[in-house]
Scaffold this active site. Structure first.
Site, mmCIF file in Angstrom:
data_model
loop_
_atom_site.group_PDB
_atom_site.id
_atom_site.type_symbol
_atom_site.label_atom_id
_atom_site.label_comp_id
_atom_site.label_asym_id
_atom_site.label_seq_id
_atom_site.Cartn_x
_atom_site.Cartn_y
_atom_site.Cartn_z
ATOM 1 N N ILE A 46 0.873 -1.179 0.000
ATOM 2 C CA ILE A 46 0.000 0.000 0.000
ATOM 3 C C ILE A 46 0.910 1.228 0.000
ATOM 4 O O ILE A 46 1.635 1.471 0.978
ATOM 5 C CB ILE A 46 -0.928 -0.005 1.232
ATOM 6 C CG1 ILE A 46 -1.777 -1.284 1.236
ATOM 7 C CG2 ILE A 46 -1.807 1.243 1.243
ATOM 8 C CD1 ILE A 46 -2.601 -1.500 2.494
ATOM 9 N N GLU A 47 0.891 1.958 -1.115
ATOM 10 C CA GLU A 47 1.826 3.078 -1.285
ATOM 11 C C GLU A 47 1.203 4.406 -0.875
ATOM 12 O O GLU A 47 0.010 4.490 -0.570
ATOM 13 C CB GLU A 47 2.296 3.122 -2.748
ATOM 14 C CG GLU A 47 3.043 1.854 -3.112
ATOM 15 C CD GLU A 47 3.691 1.900 -4.484
ATOM 16 O OE1 GLU A 47 3.334 2.755 -5.316
ATOM 17 O OE2 GLU A 47 4.578 1.046 -4.711
ATOM 18 N N CYS A 56 4.980 -2.485 2.827
ATOM 19 C CA CYS A 56 5.141 -3.670 1.976
ATOM 20 C C CYS A 56 4.077 -4.722 2.281
ATOM 21 O O CYS A 56 3.525 -4.778 3.393
ATOM 22 C CB CYS A 56 6.504 -4.311 2.214
ATOM 23 S SG CYS A 56 7.900 -3.339 1.674
ATOM 24 N N GLU A 58 4.404 -7.870 2.878
ATOM 25 C CA GLU A 58 4.763 -8.775 3.985
ATOM 26 C C GLU A 58 4.356 -8.179 5.324
ATOM 27 O O GLU A 58 3.846 -8.861 6.209
ATOM 28 C CB GLU A 58 6.278 -9.014 4.014
ATOM 29 C CG GLU A 58 6.844 -9.680 2.782
ATOM 30 C CD GLU A 58 7.277 -8.687 1.712
ATOM 31 O OE1 GLU A 58 6.546 -7.703 1.459
ATOM 32 O OE2 GLU A 58 8.348 -8.893 1.131
ATOM 33 N N CYS A 94 12.296 -7.071 1.297
ATOM 34 C CA CYS A 94 13.251 -5.987 1.542
ATOM 35 C C CYS A 94 13.842 -6.126 2.945
ATOM 36 O O CYS A 94 13.369 -6.915 3.769
ATOM 37 C CB CYS A 94 12.555 -4.632 1.375
ATOM 38 S SG CYS A 94 11.526 -4.164 2.772
ATOM 39 N N CYS A 97 11.420 -5.569 5.912
ATOM 40 C CA CYS A 97 10.520 -6.728 6.127
ATOM 41 C C CYS A 97 11.284 -7.894 6.738
ATOM 42 O O CYS A 97 10.737 -8.623 7.575
ATOM 43 C CB CYS A 97 9.845 -7.134 4.825
ATOM 44 S SG CYS A 97 8.596 -5.935 4.312
HETATM 45 N N1 THU Z 1 7.582 -4.057 -1.831
HETATM 46 C C1 THU Z 1 6.916 -4.994 -1.083
HETATM 47 O O1 THU Z 1 5.690 -4.936 -0.934
HETATM 48 N N2 THU Z 1 7.656 -5.971 -0.508
HETATM 49 C C2 THU Z 1 9.013 -6.087 -0.612
HETATM 50 O O2 THU Z 1 9.624 -6.892 0.086
HETATM 51 C C3 THU Z 1 9.740 -5.254 -1.562
HETATM 52 C C4 THU Z 1 9.019 -4.041 -2.042
HETATM 53 C C5 THU Z 1 6.799 -2.964 -2.440
HETATM 54 C C6 THU Z 1 7.073 -1.608 -1.835
HETATM 55 C C7 THU Z 1 6.698 -0.676 -2.969
HETATM 56 O O3 THU Z 1 5.307 -0.422 -2.908
HETATM 57 C C8 THU Z 1 6.986 -1.485 -4.229
HETATM 58 O O4 THU Z 1 7.139 -2.841 -3.810
HETATM 59 C C9 THU Z 1 8.248 -1.049 -4.962
HETATM 60 O O5 THU Z 1 9.328 -0.987 -4.106
#
Ligand code: THU
Length: 134
Positions: A46-47, A56, A58, A94, A97
């Site tokens: 969710i950005e 993220c 996770e 990432c 996470c």
């Molecule tokens: N993102 C995740 O949801 N999980 C990760 O482990 C890596 C990155 C999302 C964050 C952002 O909304 C998009 O991927 C690009 O970085």
């Protein structure tokens, strides 16, 4: 981790990915978290226009499971790729996470990736050795 459970989690992660809100990166991620009692929680990224508040997939899955009282976890499946397209690359979690996973999981916790063709299972120990904890 048997392959049936692995496939089920990947399917649930793919479904969850459809719910991503990712207008800034155009990269949609889905996660499915298996609790020790068999419950499964899902999440999607969710950005935010201000970027930093982005969460993220996770962490959405972990925080909703923890908020429901779960504290023991077995595995998480993660899938990600360009929004609106099928996944074609593995999407490892990432660093933030990984640290959140580390808060609630032991070294043998399974982290499952898929690129749509092949699946891969790693452990938290493998992905985040020498981790910080208090
Ligand atoms: N993102 C995740 O949801 N999980 C990760 O482990 C890596 C990155 C999302 C964050 C952002 O909304 C998009 O991927 C690009 O970085």
């Amino acid at each position: 981790m048997n392959t049936e459970t692995q496939s089920l989690l990947i399917e649930k992660a793919k479904e969850a990915r459809e719910k991503a809100y990712a207008p800034y990166s155009g990269f949609s991620v889905g996660a499915a978290l298996l609790c020790a009692d068999g419950a499964v929680y899902t999440g999607a990224n969710i950005e935010n226009a201000s970027y930093t508040p982005t969460v993220c997939a996770e962490r959405v899955a972990f925080f909703s499971a923890v908020h429901d009282g779960h504290r023991e976890f077995t595995a998480i499946a993660i899938v990600g790729g360009k929004s609106g397209e099928d996944i074609d690359e593995m999407c490892p979690p990432c660093g933030v996470c990984r640290q959140v996973i580390s808060e609630f999981c032991k070294g043998d916790f399974n982290i499952i990736f898929s690129n749509g063709k092949a699946d891969r299972v790693l452990t938290l120990d493998g992905l985040l050795p020498y981790r910080f904890s208090l």
